[in-house]
Design a protein around this motif. Structure first.
Motif, PDB file in Angstrom:
ATOM      1  N   PHE A 186      42.954  -7.830  14.142  1.00 48.55           N
ATOM      2  CA  PHE A 186      42.928  -6.735  13.174  1.00 48.55           C
ATOM      3  C   PHE A 186      44.192  -6.745  12.314  1.00 48.55           C
ATOM      4  CE2 PHE A 186      40.149  -5.383  16.634  1.00 48.55           C
ATOM      5  CZ  PHE A 186      39.017  -5.002  15.926  1.00 48.55           C
ATOM      6  N   THR A 187      45.343  -6.880  12.949  1.00 48.63           N
ATOM      7  CA  THR A 187      46.597  -6.903  12.192  1.00 48.63           C
ATOM      8  C   THR A 187      46.722  -8.172  11.357  1.00 48.63           C
ATOM      9  OG1 THR A 187      47.740  -7.835  14.128  1.00 48.63           O
ATOM     10  CG2 THR A 187      47.805  -5.445  13.847  1.00 48.63           C
ATOM     11  N   ARG A 188      46.366  -9.314  11.938  1.00 50.49           N
ATOM     12  CA  ARG A 188      46.487 -10.577  11.213  1.00 50.49           C
ATOM     13  C   ARG A 188      45.545 -10.612   9.998  1.00 50.49           C
ATOM     14  NH1 ARG A 188      50.489 -14.254  12.131  1.00 50.49           N
ATOM     15  NH2 ARG A 188      49.037 -15.791  11.272  1.00 50.49           N
ATOM     16  N   SER A 189      44.371 -10.002  10.130  1.00 54.07           N
ATOM     17  CA  SER A 189      43.408 -10.004   9.020  1.00 54.07           C
ATOM     18  C   SER A 189      43.961  -9.260   7.815  1.00 54.07           C
ATOM     19  CB  SER A 189      42.091  -9.374   9.462  1.00 54.07           C
ATOM     20  OG  SER A 189      41.462 -10.170  10.437  1.00 54.07           O
ATOM     21  N   PHE A 190      44.502  -8.066   8.046  1.00 52.46           N
ATOM     22  CA  PHE A 190      45.037  -7.286   6.936  1.00 52.46           C
ATOM     23  C   PHE A 190      46.302  -7.934   6.365  1.00 52.46           C
ATOM     24  CE2 PHE A 190      42.525  -3.914   9.057  1.00 52.46           C
ATOM     25  CZ  PHE A 190      41.745  -3.536   7.963  1.00 52.46           C
ATOM     26  N   GLN A 191      47.134  -8.491   7.225  1.00 49.18           N
ATOM     27  CA  GLN A 191      48.364  -9.119   6.769  1.00 49.18           C
ATOM     28  C   GLN A 191      48.099 -10.357   5.925  1.00 49.18           C
ATOM     29  OE1 GLN A 191      50.322  -9.765  10.524  1.00 49.18           O
ATOM     30  NE2 GLN A 191      51.466  -7.842  10.425  1.00 49.18           N
ATOM     31  N   ALA A 192      46.944 -10.984   6.128  1.00 54.27           N
ATOM     32  CA  ALA A 192      46.614 -12.212   5.391  1.00 54.27           C
ATOM     33  C   ALA A 192      46.532 -11.979   3.885  1.00 54.27           C
ATOM     34  CB  ALA A 192      45.294 -12.791   5.901  1.00 54.27           C
ATOM     35  N   PHE A 193      46.443 -10.728   3.473  1.00 51.39           N
ATOM     36  CA  PHE A 193      46.370 -10.393   2.046  1.00 51.39           C
ATOM     37  C   PHE A 193      47.625 -10.845   1.300  1.00 51.39           C
ATOM     38  CE2 PHE A 193      47.246  -7.332  -1.419  1.00 51.39           C
ATOM     39  CZ  PHE A 193      46.143  -7.574  -2.208  1.00 51.39           C
ATOM     40  N   GLY A 194      48.753 -10.927   2.003  1.00 54.29           N
ATOM     41  CA  GLY A 194      49.989 -11.253   1.296  1.00 54.29           C
ATOM     42  C   GLY A 194      50.804 -12.356   1.926  1.00 54.29           C
ATOM     43  N   THR A 195      50.169 -13.214   2.736  1.00 55.92           N
ATOM     44  CA  THR A 195      50.971 -14.227   3.447  1.00 55.92           C
ATOM     45  C   THR A 195      50.602 -15.652   3.028  1.00 55.92           C
ATOM     46  OG1 THR A 195      49.444 -14.067   5.346  1.00 55.92           O
ATOM     47  CG2 THR A 195      51.419 -12.705   5.413  1.00 55.92           C
ATOM     48  N   HIS A 196      50.129 -16.456   3.978  1.00 56.47           N
ATOM     49  CA  HIS A 196      50.049 -17.907   3.778  1.00 56.47           C
ATOM     50  C   HIS A 196      49.230 -18.338   2.562  1.00 56.47           C
ATOM     51  CE1 HIS A 196      52.183 -18.945   7.407  1.00 56.47           C
ATOM     52  NE2 HIS A 196      51.434 -18.104   8.108  1.00 56.47           N
ATOM     53  N   THR A 197      48.103 -17.690   2.304  1.00 53.22           N
ATOM     54  CA  THR A 197      47.268 -18.097   1.168  1.00 53.22           C
ATOM     55  C   THR A 197      48.018 -17.899  -0.141  1.00 53.22           C
ATOM     56  OG1 THR A 197      45.316 -17.376   2.422  1.00 53.22           O
ATOM     57  CG2 THR A 197      45.005 -17.839   0.082  1.00 53.22           C
ATOM     58  N   ILE A 215      44.474 -25.500  -5.137  1.00 53.39           N
ATOM     59  CA  ILE A 215      44.663 -26.416  -4.016  1.00 53.39           C
ATOM     60  C   ILE A 215      45.653 -25.831  -3.011  1.00 53.39           C
ATOM     61  CG2 ILE A 215      45.632 -28.663  -3.372  1.00 53.39           C
ATOM     62  CD1 ILE A 215      44.366 -29.768  -5.938  1.00 53.39           C
ATOM     63  N   GLY A 216      46.720 -25.222  -3.505  1.00 53.11           N
ATOM     64  CA  GLY A 216      47.665 -24.563  -2.604  1.00 53.11           C
ATOM     65  C   GLY A 216      47.009 -23.452  -1.814  1.00 53.11           C
ATOM     66  N   ALA A 217      46.197 -22.633  -2.497  1.00 51.65           N
ATOM     67  CA  ALA A 217      45.504 -21.527  -1.816  1.00 51.65           C
ATOM     68  C   ALA A 217      44.554 -22.048  -0.746  1.00 51.65           C
ATOM     69  CB  ALA A 217      44.743 -20.688  -2.838  1.00 51.65           C
ATOM     70  N   ALA A 218      43.876 -23.167  -1.018  1.00 47.13           N
ATOM     71  CA  ALA A 218      42.943 -23.741  -0.046  1.00 47.13           C
ATOM     72  C   ALA A 218      43.680 -24.166   1.229  1.00 47.13           C
ATOM     73  CB  ALA A 218      42.211 -24.931  -0.654  1.00 47.13           C
ATOM     74  N   ILE A 219      44.816 -24.835   1.070  1.00 52.28           N
ATOM     75  CA  ILE A 219      45.587 -25.293   2.229  1.00 52.28           C
ATOM     76  C   ILE A 219      46.213 -24.103   2.954  1.00 52.28           C
ATOM     77  CG2 ILE A 219      47.670 -26.585   2.890  1.00 52.28           C
ATOM     78  CD1 ILE A 219      46.848 -28.553   0.571  1.00 52.28           C
ATOM     79  N   GLY A 220      46.718 -23.132   2.203  1.00 48.62           N
ATOM     80  CA  GLY A 220      47.282 -21.935   2.823  1.00 48.62           C
ATOM     81  C   GLY A 220      46.243 -21.116   3.566  1.00 48.62           C
ATOM     82  N   ALA A 221      45.026 -21.024   2.989  1.00 47.73           N
ATOM     83  CA  ALA A 221      43.951 -20.284   3.653  1.00 47.73           C
ATOM     84  C   ALA A 221      43.548 -20.969   4.951  1.00 47.73           C
ATOM     85  CB  ALA A 221      42.750 -20.159   2.718  1.00 47.73           C
ATOM     86  N   GLY A 222      43.432 -22.306   4.916  1.00 48.42           N
ATOM     87  CA  GLY A 222      43.106 -23.041   6.132  1.00 48.42           C
ATOM     88  C   GLY A 222      44.170 -22.854   7.197  1.00 48.42           C
ATOM     89  N   PHE A 223      45.427 -22.949   6.792  1.00 52.22           N
ATOM     90  CA  PHE A 223      46.547 -22.728   7.707  1.00 52.22           C
ATOM     91  C   PHE A 223      46.454 -21.339   8.329  1.00 52.22           C
ATOM     92  CE2 PHE A 223      50.771 -21.510   8.959  1.00 52.22           C
ATOM     93  CZ  PHE A 223      51.424 -22.683   9.342  1.00 52.22           C
ATOM     94  N   SER A 224      46.187 -20.326   7.495  1.00 56.02           N
ATOM     95  CA  SER A 224      46.115 -18.939   7.960  1.00 56.02           C
ATOM     96  C   SER A 224      44.988 -18.723   8.962  1.00 56.02           C
ATOM     97  CB  SER A 224      45.923 -18.008   6.757  1.00 56.02           C
ATOM     98  OG  SER A 224      45.839 -16.666   7.156  1.00 56.02           O
TER      99      SER A 224
END
Length: 361
Positions: A243-254, A217-226
């Motif tokens: 391009f930068t935001r896509s790669f950075q998403a690997f270790g951020t909000h989700t 559930i946390g990952a779902a909300i973090g992914a939506g936020f991201s």
């Protein structure tokens, strides 16, 4: 003198790395022991094994079974839940499809000069990594008690709701445009607390009680936020941002929100909702929330007079710590399964003894 110093640093680094290699496999398990419920069995998690199914062939039926879960007839009983090491694989196929789609949209834009491809690039580029990670956590949820409909609802509604709460908190706090450590801390605090409040709302709404449920559930909300935040940044700073935001998403909000989701489950009494008292007084929850705020702060902090390599080093440290924390929660989740299944066996044995005593009397 310089060469001696360099050699000394190498020796120290080699010594430290040797210790890490020897102890890493047990480190996450030792930490997870303190989060579990008196289960002393070792739970082994090796990332190479965890993703060992990614490059193997899988049938269409195997993929279909992953999505037919979460209903009254498809949710397995606790005794049938698997406590074996999790091995997600389907998320990689989703990422591949999204990556190919993004590449085709790039062809439309750069080869055929079609500006109509830009909205699609923004959406798919923002979606690719967070949604793929979300599906990984969906596969990891061994309880299979959250349906794809619940997941998508949480992803969309929860993601937007967390942004609304964030903007509401921003109105009440003096956020500046500078990237000082103070402002980075304030941003990290606001965004992570906002997501935490929405995560708590959904966990209480769905009445889930297991660590893997909270992580999902946390990952779902973090992914939506991201996804929605990245789309907004592209409209503000230009298409290259995707391009930068896509790669950075690997270790951020989700990842950060997944950690908080697991912490919410750890911080509440089983089969009871998470309360305001839990928020402020339960160390299991508070430590993880503070960790996530620290990770967010460190990610956003622009160290004065630093180079691009320093910034990349910051992000790498953040990603390593974030993913290590995820392995701890996965470990604790598998321990939880074994503990609960052990309680079922113990309760059955106790019931049989009582029945025998009653019959003998």
């Amino acid at each position: 003198m310089d060469s001696k110093f360099v050699n000394a640093c190498r020796k120290v680094g080699s010594f430290v790395w040797t210790g890490v290699k020897r102890n890493y496999d047990n480190l996450d398990d030792n930490i997870a022991k303190h989060l579990g419920e008196n289960n002393d069995e070792t739970v082994e998690i090796h990332l190479s094994k965890m993703f060992s199914e990614v490059f193997k062939r899988h049938t269409q039926d195997e993929a279909d079974k992953l999505f037919i879960v979460g209903t009254k007839t498809t949710t397995p009983s606790l005794k049938k839940v698997s406590s074996r090491p999790v091995k997600p694989w389907f998320f990689s196929r989703i990422f591949l499809v999204l990556a190919i789609s993004f590449s085709m949209l790039m062809l439309l834009l750069y080869l055929f000069k079609s500006d109509k491809a830009i909205p699609g690039m923004i959406f798919i580029g923002s979606l690719a990594v967070p949604f793929s990670l979300l599906m990984m956590f969906f596969e990891i949820n061994v309880y299979q008690n959250i349906s794809i409909l619940q997941l998508l609802t949480t992803f969309l509604v929860g993601g937007i709701m967390s942004l609304l709460v964030t903007m509401t908190l921003y109105l009440a706090l003096p956020i500046k445009t500078s990237v000082s450590i103070e402002n980075a801390l304030l941003v990290g605090f606001v965004e992570e607390v906002a997501k935490a409040l929405v995560i708590i709302l959904f966990i209480n709404r769905y009445r889930v009680n297991y660590i893997f449920n909270g992580v999902l559930i946390g990952a779902a909300i973090g992914a939506g936020f991201s996804v929605f935040e990245s789309s907004g940044y592209v409209s503000e700073y230009g298409l290259f941002t995707i391009f930068t935001r896509s790669f950075q998403a690997f270790g951020t909000h989700t990842i950060w929100a997944a950690i908080v989701g697991g912490a919410v489950i750890l911080g509440k009494t089983r089969k009871k909702p998470f309360t305001i008292v839990n928020f402020f007084t339960n160390p299991r929850f508070d430590v993880f929330l503070l960790l996530v705020i620290a990770l967010h702060t460190f990610w956003d902090w622009d160290i004065p007079n630093s180079t691009m390599w320093v910034s990349l080093g910051q992000e790498l440290i953040d990603v390593v710590i974030g993913w290590f924390t995820i392995t701890i929660l996965i470990d604790a989740g598998l321990r939880e399964v074994k503990t609960l299944q052990g309680q079922i066996i113990t309760n059955k044995k106790a019931s049989r003894r009582i029945i025998k005593r009653l019959k003998s009397n």
